[in-house]
Design a protein around this motif. Structure first.
Motif, short mmCIF file in Angstrom:
data_model
loop_
_atom_site.label_atom_id
_atom_site.label_comp_id
_atom_site.label_asym_id
_atom_site.label_seq_id
_atom_site.Cartn_x
_atom_site.Cartn_y
_atom_site.Cartn_z
N THR A 89 0.84 -1.20 -0.14
CA THR A 89 -0.07 0.05 -0.01
C THR A 89 0.87 1.26 0.09
O THR A 89 2.21 1.13 0.16
N CYS A 156 -0.86 10.13 1.32
CA CYS A 156 -1.97 10.32 0.54
C CYS A 156 -2.15 11.93 0.48
O CYS A 156 -3.41 12.13 0.36
N GLU A 167 -6.80 3.80 0.68
CA GLU A 167 -5.48 3.56 1.41
C GLU A 167 -6.22 3.87 2.75
O GLU A 167 -5.80 3.14 3.73
#
Length: 210
Positions: A89, A156, A167
């Motif tokens: 991720t 992010c 996410e």
């Protein structure tokens, strides 16, 4: 000639089916990642990596450059969580690379301070006028909340809403697992500490009989 003419209705239907398929794949991936963080096996993997990271923290407490106290424990727990995620991720990759970025920034500041000390030139910092703060005040409420959510999830900050939501779903599930693992570890350590302190007490003599 007729075979070369494309039907706009058919193209629209195919595009719509592709979007639905992509959306269903994303939802399935989110469900699998959430279920993975809920599993007992994943919690055991993270607990073992957390113990290794905490042992490194105890070894590095003598270093002057190492973070102190609760900050060191928090960084070790987050790094162990990112390692358990195996870099799949964006948030895990951001956590793993953040330590290197901080190290490079610190070295750059030290070199700049050394150059300023040798040359005797020190720039006076002017107060910065933040245009982004003014822009954020004029944004709609939904966009402001998206920006806040992007700052909370590592890696992010400048991502679009679909990536932030994807996410954040995985990151929240990972944090819940982290809390469970650290709570279990704290209970085990407190129980072993109470048992060892109880065994260290001298045996008490019975009261004298009257």
């Amino acid at each position: 000639m007729a075979s070369m003419v494309t039907n706009p209705v058919t193209n629209a239907n195919s595009d719509r089916s592709k979007r639905k398929k992509k959306k269903s794949m994303i939802m399935e991936d989110n469900h699998q990642s959430y279920a993975r963080w809920k599993s007992e096996a994943q919690q055991q993997i993270y607990s073992s990596k957390l113990l290794q990271a905490l042992s490194q923290v105890s070894l590095n407490t003598s270093s002057s450059s190492a973070p102190r106290g609760g900050r060191a424990v928090r960084e070790a727990a987050d790094r162990a969580l990112a390692v358990a995620a195996k870099g799949r991720t964006r948030w895990s990759r951001a956590i793993l690379t953040s330590r290197l970025k901080l190290k490079f920034r610190k070295q750059k500041r030290q070199r700049g301070a050394a150059v300023a000390a040798v040359t005797g030139s020190s720039r006076s910092k002017k107060p910065r006028f933040s245009v982004s703060k003014l822009k954020s005040k004029s944004l709609p409420a939904v966009q402001r909340k998206v920006k806040v959510l992007g700052r909370l999830v590592p890696g992010c900050r400048k991502q679009p809403l679909p990536i932030i939501l994807e996410e954040a779903t995985d990151y929240i599930a990972a944090l819940e697992m982290q809390v469970r693992a650290m709570t279990t570890l704290a209970e085990l350590l407190s129980g072993s500490g109470a048992a060892s302190s109880g065994s260290a007490l001298p045996p008490q003599s019975p009261p004298p009989s009257q």
